[in-house]
Each structure stands twice: as structure tokens, then as C-alpha cells.
Write a protein that holds these residues in place. Sequence first.
Motif, PDB file in Angstrom:
ATOM      1  N   HIS A 528       0.832  -1.206   0.000  1.00  0.00           N
ATOM      2  CA  HIS A 528       0.000   0.000   0.000  1.00  0.00           C
ATOM      3  C   HIS A 528       0.864   1.254   0.000  1.00  0.00           C
ATOM      4  O   HIS A 528       0.450   2.311   0.478  1.00  0.00           O
ATOM      5  N   LYS A 529       2.055   1.164  -0.582  1.00  0.00           N
ATOM      6  CA  LYS A 529       2.992   2.282  -0.552  1.00  0.00           C
ATOM      7  C   LYS A 529       2.459   3.525  -1.249  1.00  0.00           C
ATOM      8  O   LYS A 529       2.780   4.649  -0.855  1.00  0.00           O
ATOM      9  N   GLU A 530       1.662   3.340  -2.301  1.00  0.00           N
ATOM     10  CA  GLU A 530       1.170   4.523  -3.019  1.00  0.00           C
ATOM     11  C   GLU A 530       0.092   5.266  -2.230  1.00  0.00           C
ATOM     12  O   GLU A 530      -0.219   6.421  -2.526  1.00  0.00           O
ATOM     13  N   PHE A 531      -0.481   4.623  -1.224  1.00  0.00           N
ATOM     14  CA  PHE A 531      -1.463   5.276  -0.356  1.00  0.00           C
ATOM     15  C   PHE A 531      -0.704   5.937   0.800  1.00  0.00           C
ATOM     16  O   PHE A 531      -0.626   5.400   1.910  1.00  0.00           O
ATOM     17  N   VAL A 532      -0.160   7.108   0.532  1.00  0.00           N
ATOM     18  CA  VAL A 532       0.795   7.709   1.471  1.00  0.00           C
ATOM     19  C   VAL A 532       0.165   8.086   2.807  1.00  0.00           C
ATOM     20  O   VAL A 532       0.864   8.202   3.812  1.00  0.00           O
ATOM     21  N   PHE A 533      -1.154   8.289   2.827  1.00  0.00           N
ATOM     22  CA  PHE A 533      -1.805   8.715   4.072  1.00  0.00           C
ATOM     23  C   PHE A 533      -2.454   7.549   4.820  1.00  0.00           C
ATOM     24  O   PHE A 533      -2.939   7.725   5.929  1.00  0.00           O
ATOM     25  N   SER A 534      -2.482   6.378   4.214  1.00  0.00           N
ATOM     26  CA  SER A 534      -3.193   5.246   4.801  1.00  0.00           C
ATOM     27  C   SER A 534      -2.270   4.401   5.658  1.00  0.00           C
ATOM     28  O   SER A 534      -1.092   4.206   5.328  1.00  0.00           O
ATOM     29  N   LYS A 535      -2.800   3.869   6.765  1.00  0.00           N
ATOM     30  CA  LYS A 535      -2.043   3.040   7.686  1.00  0.00           C
ATOM     31  C   LYS A 535      -2.767   1.714   7.902  1.00  0.00           C
ATOM     32  O   LYS A 535      -4.007   1.678   7.973  1.00  0.00           O
ATOM     33  N   ASN A 536      -2.012   0.661   8.023  1.00  0.00           N
ATOM     34  CA  ASN A 536      -2.578  -0.645   8.329  1.00  0.00           C
ATOM     35  C   ASN A 536      -2.971  -0.681   9.803  1.00  0.00           C
ATOM     36  O   ASN A 536      -2.114  -0.641  10.682  1.00  0.00           O
ATOM     37  N   ILE A 537      -4.241  -0.743  10.064  1.00  0.00           N
ATOM     38  CA  ILE A 537      -4.735  -0.709  11.444  1.00  0.00           C
ATOM     39  C   ILE A 537      -4.161  -1.852  12.275  1.00  0.00           C
ATOM     40  O   ILE A 537      -3.957  -1.715  13.487  1.00  0.00           O
ATOM     41  N   LEU A 538      -3.865  -2.975  11.624  1.00  0.00           N
ATOM     42  CA  LEU A 538      -3.419  -4.168  12.344  1.00  0.00           C
ATOM     43  C   LEU A 538      -1.908  -4.275  12.449  1.00  0.00           C
ATOM     44  O   LEU A 538      -1.390  -5.209  13.066  1.00  0.00           O
ATOM     45  N   ASN A 539      -1.182  -3.359  11.850  1.00  0.00           N
ATOM     46  CA  ASN A 539       0.277  -3.383  11.921  1.00  0.00           C
ATOM     47  C   ASN A 539       0.722  -2.873  13.287  1.00  0.00           C
ATOM     48  O   ASN A 539       0.518  -1.703  13.621  1.00  0.00           O
ATOM     49  N   PRO A 540       1.330  -3.701  14.094  1.00  0.00           N
ATOM     50  CA  PRO A 540       1.723  -3.252  15.446  1.00  0.00           C
ATOM     51  C   PRO A 540       2.782  -2.167  15.423  1.00  0.00           C
ATOM     52  O   PRO A 540       2.961  -1.454  16.416  1.00  0.00           O
ATOM     53  N   ASP A 541       3.490  -2.036  14.309  1.00  0.00           N
ATOM     54  CA  ASP A 541       4.554  -1.036  14.221  1.00  0.00           C
ATOM     55  C   ASP A 541       4.072   0.282  13.617  1.00  0.00           C
ATOM     56  O   ASP A 541       4.860   1.237  13.521  1.00  0.00           O
ATOM     57  N   ALA A 542       2.834   0.333  13.198  1.00  0.00           N
ATOM     58  CA  ALA A 542       2.315   1.549  12.572  1.00  0.00           C
ATOM     59  C   ALA A 542       1.852   2.543  13.628  1.00  0.00           C
ATOM     60  O   ALA A 542       1.454   2.154  14.732  1.00  0.00           O
ATOM     61  N   PRO A 543       1.884   3.831  13.300  1.00  0.00           N
ATOM     62  CA  PRO A 543       1.295   4.827  14.218  1.00  0.00           C
ATOM     63  C   PRO A 543      -0.224   4.694  14.163  1.00  0.00           C
ATOM     64  O   PRO A 543      -0.797   4.528  13.087  1.00  0.00           O
ATOM     65  N   HIS A 544      -0.854   4.749  15.279  1.00  0.00           N
ATOM     66  CA  HIS A 544      -2.302   4.547  15.329  1.00  0.00           C
ATOM     67  C   HIS A 544      -2.987   5.837  15.772  1.00  0.00           C
ATOM     68  O   HIS A 544      -2.869   6.253  16.930  1.00  0.00           O
ATOM     69  N   PHE A 545      -3.692   6.455  14.850  1.00  0.00           N
ATOM     70  CA  PHE A 545      -4.421   7.681  15.154  1.00  0.00           C
ATOM     71  C   PHE A 545      -5.536   7.853  14.143  1.00  0.00           C
ATOM     72  O   PHE A 545      -5.554   7.229  13.072  1.00  0.00           O
ATOM     73  N   ALA A 546      -6.480   8.709  14.498  1.00  0.00           N
ATOM     74  CA  ALA A 546      -7.553   9.109  13.583  1.00  0.00           C
ATOM     75  C   ALA A 546      -7.405  10.592  13.293  1.00  0.00           C
ATOM     76  O   ALA A 546      -7.149  11.383  14.196  1.00  0.00           O
ATOM     77  N   PHE A 547      -7.585  10.938  12.024  1.00  0.00           N
ATOM     78  CA  PHE A 547      -7.502  12.339  11.617  1.00  0.00           C
ATOM     79  C   PHE A 547      -8.791  12.690  10.889  1.00  0.00           C
ATOM     80  O   PHE A 547      -9.269  11.927  10.057  1.00  0.00           O
ATOM     81  N   PHE A 548      -9.371  13.842  11.233  1.00  0.00           N
ATOM     82  CA  PHE A 548     -10.585  14.276  10.528  1.00  0.00           C
ATOM     83  C   PHE A 548     -10.586  15.788  10.412  1.00  0.00           C
ATOM     84  O   PHE A 548      -9.863  16.495  11.126  1.00  0.00           O
ATOM     85  N   THR A 549     -11.394  16.277   9.483  1.00  0.00           N
ATOM     86  CA  THR A 549     -11.504  17.726   9.283  1.00  0.00           C
ATOM     87  C   THR A 549     -12.950  18.129   9.090  1.00  0.00           C
ATOM     88  O   THR A 549     -13.799  17.329   8.691  1.00  0.00           O
ATOM     89  N   GLU A 550     -13.197  19.377   9.398  1.00  0.00           N
ATOM     90  CA  GLU A 550     -14.417  20.088   9.048  1.00  0.00           C
ATOM     91  C   GLU A 550     -13.974  21.433   8.478  1.00  0.00           C
ATOM     92  O   GLU A 550     -12.776  21.757   8.542  1.00  0.00           O
ATOM     93  N   PRO A 551     -14.873  22.229   7.934  1.00  0.00           N
ATOM     94  CA  PRO A 551     -14.444  23.504   7.350  1.00  0.00           C
ATOM     95  C   PRO A 551     -13.702  24.438   8.293  1.00  0.00           C
ATOM     96  O   PRO A 551     -12.956  25.294   7.837  1.00  0.00           O
ATOM     97  N   SER A 552     -13.854  24.263   9.594  1.00  0.00           N
ATOM     98  CA  SER A 552     -13.201  25.187  10.518  1.00  0.00           C
ATOM     99  C   SER A 552     -12.262  24.505  11.496  1.00  0.00           C
ATOM    100  O   SER A 552     -11.745  25.161  12.397  1.00  0.00           O
ATOM    101  N   LEU A 553     -11.998  23.192  11.324  1.00  0.00           N
ATOM    102  CA  LEU A 553     -11.176  22.526  12.325  1.00  0.00           C
ATOM    103  C   LEU A 553     -10.571  21.231  11.797  1.00  0.00           C
ATOM    104  O   LEU A 553     -10.947  20.727  10.749  1.00  0.00           O
TER     105      LEU A 553
END
Length: 601
Positions: A528-553
Amino acid sequence: MATYLLFVLLFVLQKPFFMGYYHHLYREASLTDYLQVMYHGLPLDLSLAGYLTVIPGLLLIASVWTRSHRLRRIGLTYFGVVAFIMAAVFIIDLALYDFWDFRLDATPLFYFLSSPKDSLAGVGTGFLIKGAIAILLYALLLYVVFRTVLFRASLTKLPYPPMPVTLTLLLLTVALFLPIRGGLSVSTMNLSKVYFSQQKRLNHAAINPAFSFMYSITHQNDFDRQYRFMASEQAENLFETLTDRTIAPADTMPKLLNTTRPNIVFLILESFSTHLMEHFGGTPVAANLDSLANEGVLFTNMYANSFRTDRGLASIISAYPAQPGTSIMKYAEKTENLPSIPRSLKSLGYTPTYYYGGDADFTNMRSYLVSAGIERIISEKDFSQSERSGKWGVHDHLLMRRLLNDMKQTPPKEPFITFVQTSSSHEPFEVPYRKLGDKMLNAFAYTDSCVGDFLRELRGMPQWANTLVVIVPDHWGCYPRPLDNPLQRHTIPLLFVGGAVKEARKIDTYASQIDIAATLLAQMGLSHKEFVFSKNILNPDAPHFAFFTEPSLFGMVTAENQLVYNLDAQATEMDEGRAKGQNLEAGKAYLQKLYDDLARR
């Protein structure tokens, strides 16, 4: 001067009217709050009044040299147009705020231009008629005020030497630059100027919607200059700690599937939220999702990346984070360069199809889907006129029935990938189903029942044993309303069910829609290298976070810190968890790199 002050006065008076209209949101507001809203909203009011006064100022200068009544007609025409625009912006903003929870920007214009029919599908005819009447009446009122106050006498030549008067008026007109720009400091006028309170609603009330709309329109495409929080090198270094472009070793990777080449069906549910998987008054709303959560893989800390479908689809299908100030789907030349799950699987023999009961051209959806590798799109035009009985086109049960019939009549070559995008659980929540007294909850219960019926029939088909069904909402949930906490309104369910699922389990890792791509591809043994923003949820070595946006935040959420940063106020809005503030710089770097990427696409 009279023109300028009149504009300012009108903008100031709109604020208590807005708060009064939404009295249920401002029931706790005191008189002091009302006064503070009007006071702190002045910078935007003064700025916009400056813009609107430039042309009257030039007309006044011209009147020094001529008695022509043509100038009066031009002036009256100008104020007539301004009256209509001011009325339209104020009334439209007043109508949309209850649905969108932010003041007017360029977003509705994009939706309307791409498909007027679908952009208005969420409201009833009566609502539209009332809105049009309100706009006309308010515009007429404003025009009468302008004509009465500013055109009381016929245009006559002033009894003073024209040159000094001209120079004086020209100087005053040029001086409008100061309120327009917001002074002589480095920073120019922007929405953050009016933020003064820890209460979001009071800040929203202080915003001038016409300024917000104008600002959004004029700041759409300069992506490489937006959201500059830090030096590029610092942002790059922080961003690298937030990525995952590797396949974890097989012995450390939990296996969710019993096959690496499953059939895949995405059920993208309109406006669903985690809150619907609760009981209201003892009655289950999403009874089928509740049941499926116990037999499949449930991701319990999943977040929607955005608030609207066009942004959500790009997050799900292309793992591309939603942007607060725009939608990448507006730019066909950019979506052509996005990676996508369907395109990644086509080389393995998958034939991607897409089922949607509405207009596939809405918000440039068709161009995006085709660019994403979708080979066959079934939309409302592929159904009979009698089947298009919903506000958004074809109701969900007919949409899913069409897919099942297609699979029976012409069984797809396996493995296949199919997307089904529902639409019935959208405003105005009118569905052919009666279970719950609450109109909104009833619509969600209807779509949930359609999902249940669809999966029960799919279980009896030979493809089921090798099929993975991914159930995910398109964006944040519409229930309950209002839900002021951004962290709560972005929580959504993500479910993996089907015969290809190895066993039932719950996964508590923090993630968002953009992480579906990397997780799914990793389960299939694919890069999944071309998906630069995507992370494998099950990869223990991956950073685990959620990111979201709205028009003001934007929000950056981990187990240690749940942070929301207000982009208008340029200040932290929420900061919770045992490591408060930890995600602030990371979130800023992530957003900055997103806009760097957007500029390059």
C-alpha cells in the motif's frame, strides 16, 4: 460615510437575529453574550462594508463633476443587486446552519453547480418556497432602506470647488483599505479575528456569513500557501512519523480473513454513526448492524474523515484525507492522480462496479469513480421512472435488490469488487417504511433493514463463502442533532462481515476511513505504498491515530490524546486524554503535508 455606516449597522443587526432564530442553541446566552457577539463580529463587518462601499465612493466622486441622473440609476441598480445578494446569503446561511453546523462558505455553491436537483433534494418544496419568499422580502426591505437613507434627494452638484472635494472623497475611498485589510499589520482580515469565546456557538454567531462566503471563494486554489504552521522540513519530519508504507511481517499480522483473494462488497451507508447502534426508548434503531457486530470484525474506535459524501468517498476509496477548505473531487485533473482500492485490484482480475441510487454526476462523482478504476456505474438513470420515488432517487431496498438480481442473472466473475452507496437515510428522511415515530431514526432503521435483507439473501448465494462485506458510513453521523462535540459526531462503525471473515472479534485501535485501504490490501498480501496517508490498522509497528476535518477545524485522535484544533480561531478547541497537547504539532504537520500533496496533484 453614511453608506459605510449603514452597511455596518445592517451586518451588526443580523447577529442577534441569527441567535434569536436559533434560540434553542442560544437559550443559555445572556444579554452580555449578545453584545459581545456583535462587538467581536465588528472586524468582519467593517471589512465587508469597506468592500461594498468602494463603488458608491467612486460614484460619489463622479457626481462631483456631473449632474447626470445616470449616476443615480447606476447607484440604485448597484444597491438593488447588493440588497439581493445580502438577503440571499443571510437566508441561505440561516437555513443551512442547522444542517451543517458552520457558517456559509463556498461548499454549497460547488454542490449546486454540479447538480442543482441533488443539492436541493435534502429539503422539501415548502421549505424552498418559504426560503425564496424570505429572500425576496428581505431584499426588498434592504432596498427600501438603501433608497430611503441614501437617495433622499436628487443628485445635485455640490456648491464647493470640485477638485478639493474630489481629493477628499478619493482619500476617504482609499482609506477603506484599512478596514478591508484589517489594519496595517502583517496578517490580513480572516475569520479568526472574531473568535473570542470558548463557546463555539458564540464564535459562529459573530461570523459575517457574507465575508465567510467571499473569503472561501477567493482562497480555493492556493493550496501550497494554506495552513502553513511550520517550516517545510519540520513538517516533513513529523509527517514521516505518522506514515506506514510497509507490510508487517506475516507472523505479527493478525489474520481477519480466511482467503487473500476475497470478493469484496463495500456498503457505504449515508450519514450513519456509532450512536445509532444504541437503543432509543428500548427500541433498536440499527438492529441488523448490532447483530452483525457480534458475528464479524468490529472496529470500535473508528472515525469519519469528513462531513460530506464527496470528501468521504475519496477517504474510503482513495485513502485521501478530507480537506477543511475544499473537496478534491472538485478537481478532475487531481482525482485522476489519486490511488484507489479498485485500481490496485484490477491487475489481479477484479472488475470494479458501483451501485448508487442517485445522480452519479453530483459533485463530480462520476469523473472521480471512473478515474478510480470503476468500470461499470449503475445510477438512477438505470432505473425506471417509477422506481425513482425518493428525494435522492432510488430508495435503498430497490438499489440492493438491483444488485442481487444482477448477481443472479449474470453472476460476476470472481473475485469481484462492488460498491453500494445508499442515500435514503439523508434529509428529508422520507422512506417507504414505518417502524419508529421519530422521522430521522425511522430512516436509519429503514436503511439498516435494507442491509439486513440484502445480507440474508447474499448468504444463500454461492459467492458468500468467499465474500468480504465492508460496512462503513460515508461521513460523520446525522444523529443525534445537535452534537457539538466533534469527537463524538465523527465516531462511526466499521464492520467486516461475510463468509471470508475468519472469526468474530473487536479491534480497539484508533483509525479513520483513510486506513481502510492499507488494512484491506495488507490482508491480501499487497503493498500500500502509493497510499501515502493510509495506515494498516493491524500493523503493530504503525502509528495509530484518527484524523478528521471540518471547514473550521481538524481533529487528531489517539488513545493518549484527543485533540481538536480550530483553524478559524487558530487555537485548540478540545484537548482530552492523559497526554494533553501531544497531538497538536503532529496534526498541524499532517494538514500542512496534505495541502502540499494537494498542490502537487
